[in-house]
Design an enzyme around this catalytic site. Sequence first.
Site, PDB file in Angstrom:
ATOM      1  N   GLU A   1       1.121  -1.218   0.101  1.00 14.99           N
ATOM      2  CA  GLU A   1       0.010  -0.038   0.104  1.00 14.99           C
ATOM      3  C   GLU A   1       0.894   1.054  -0.161  1.00 14.99           C
ATOM      4  O   GLU A   1       0.566   2.208  -0.812  1.00 14.99           O
ATOM      5  CB  GLU A   1      -0.905   0.155   1.121  1.00 14.99           C
ATOM      6  CG  GLU A   1      -2.058  -0.797   1.187  1.00 14.99           C
ATOM      7  CD  GLU A   1      -2.954  -0.856   2.465  1.00 14.99           C
ATOM      8  OE1 GLU A   1      -4.000  -0.973   2.393  1.00 14.99           O
ATOM      9  OE2 GLU A   1      -2.620  -0.580   3.406  1.00 14.99           O
ATOM     10  N   GLU A   2       1.752   1.288   0.951  1.00 14.00           N
ATOM     11  CA  GLU A   2       2.864   2.477   0.820  1.00 14.00           C
ATOM     12  C   GLU A   2       3.447   2.563  -0.433  1.00 14.00           C
ATOM     13  O   GLU A   2       3.725   3.593  -0.982  1.00 14.00           O
ATOM     14  CB  GLU A   2       3.996   2.117   1.782  1.00 14.00           C
ATOM     15  CG  GLU A   2       4.934   3.130   2.238  1.00 14.00           C
ATOM     16  CD  GLU A   2       5.688   3.051   3.333  1.00 14.00           C
ATOM     17  OE1 GLU A   2       6.692   4.050   3.557  1.00 14.00           O
ATOM     18  OE2 GLU A   2       5.651   1.745   3.927  1.00 14.00           O
TER      19      GLU A   2
END
Length: 498
Positions: free
Chosen positions: A163-164
């Site tokens: 996600e990052e």
Amino acid sequence: MLRAVAWSSAAVLGVLVVALFLLLLTLAKDAALPARNKYGLVFDAGSTHSSLYIYCWPGGKENGTGVVSQLEVCRVEGPGISSYADNPAGAGASLKPCLDKAMEIVPAEQQQETPTYLGATAGMRLLREQNSTKAEQVLAEVAKAIGQYPVDFRGARILTGNEEGSFGWVTVNYLLETLLKFSFTGTWIHPPAEDVVGALDLGGASAQITFLPGTTISDSSTRALLRLYGTNYSIYTHSYLCYGQKQALKMLMASLHQGNSSSPHISHPCYPRGYQENITVAELYDSPCVQAPSTPSPAESLSVTGAGEPAACSAAIKELFNFSCGANESCGFNGVYQPPLQGEFFAFSGLYHSLHVLNLTGGQPLSLVNATVRQLCNSSWQKVQKQFPSMSSSQLRDACAASSYTLALLLHGYRFDSKTWPHIHFVQQAGNTDVGWTLGYMLNLTNMIPSEAPQTVVGLQRSNWIAATVLLAVMLILILCLLTAMCCHRGSSGYERL
């Protein structure tokens, strides 16, 4: 009878004219008043520190590329929230000065509708591995602190590594308008897929690489599927936990210690000659990224001295990686699948800062970058102190190690070379906005990136004004015709009476 009809028609038309005039005034007033800005707050709770990003965007405008702007960034005093594992309340308290600042910026009447988020990254991922209970307590306390403010708080959570990486990729391409742009003809256009750029992010505890490959991604664990503005993207993304700059340098120190664990002295090839410090074994092995010896002595003191040896520094850093691909035909490092590099890349966060201190983020050739880093690593402690008087002692101590690690990660870890090096652009901002995962995170969670491109533009258009003006002119002509007819009728009636 004719006179009565004429006056009646004129009265009706007059009322219509007045109504139209009032309508135009209202529309003009609405068009003249700018739409009220909207605001969003995102905490980046990183491994080494936290920051609050304050964003705004025009509320009366259909969302397009590049309309979100960064108003302010507030750096939270103290370490990252994962450092408050034994004092969770302190993590929440540390955020309040930046929240107070945000309340001064966001108008009071809009604060309750301002979406607010906290995303924690690799530091909290490591804490969760060590002690999930303490990680949950920290998150609960920061949520409690933010919940005391009159904002639309939507939660605090730990982001996954993918996600990052994905949100960072969205941020970069959103700001560069490579996903969608508004043309000068007033239409939305999709730039070609080859215009999108890759994202390279280096934090304190993890490193992320994300890009759109030119081939099929064979490992589904490294694939993220995104639909942005009606276009599907299958991007490659991977996060290397423990390979952020702070944790990597800690692993380096531990490796040097274990190479001669019988001695209380560590000769550090990446530290400047003449530098000295003392650390304890407990400080060295306080992270799950660092494997402690079988019989550690936490209270034991270790003496560290700088050797200033560029070649030995580079060799020691390379020992942190496993460059064998194993069963994968194509990989990054540690056997993780990575397709061949494709396109341009934007490198930010630690990758930018480690080279920016050496003025190496302006597109310099790789040969000059290597030479400058070697020269730094061959310097004495006294020389670097004179050369960089504004830098703190810890930054000066780590400058050689950090820049050498950046080169090792990019060149040997991610497989860039002298031909692809010019495709890396080291940036801190794009469009006056900090590059990182926070903007992409907010855009995603507020649904500000629609699945399809906007088809219409809301507001009073030029054609509306033209139509209203023509209508008004026609009505005025009709009134003049009626008045003329009435005058003629009056004149005719008088002549007949004579």
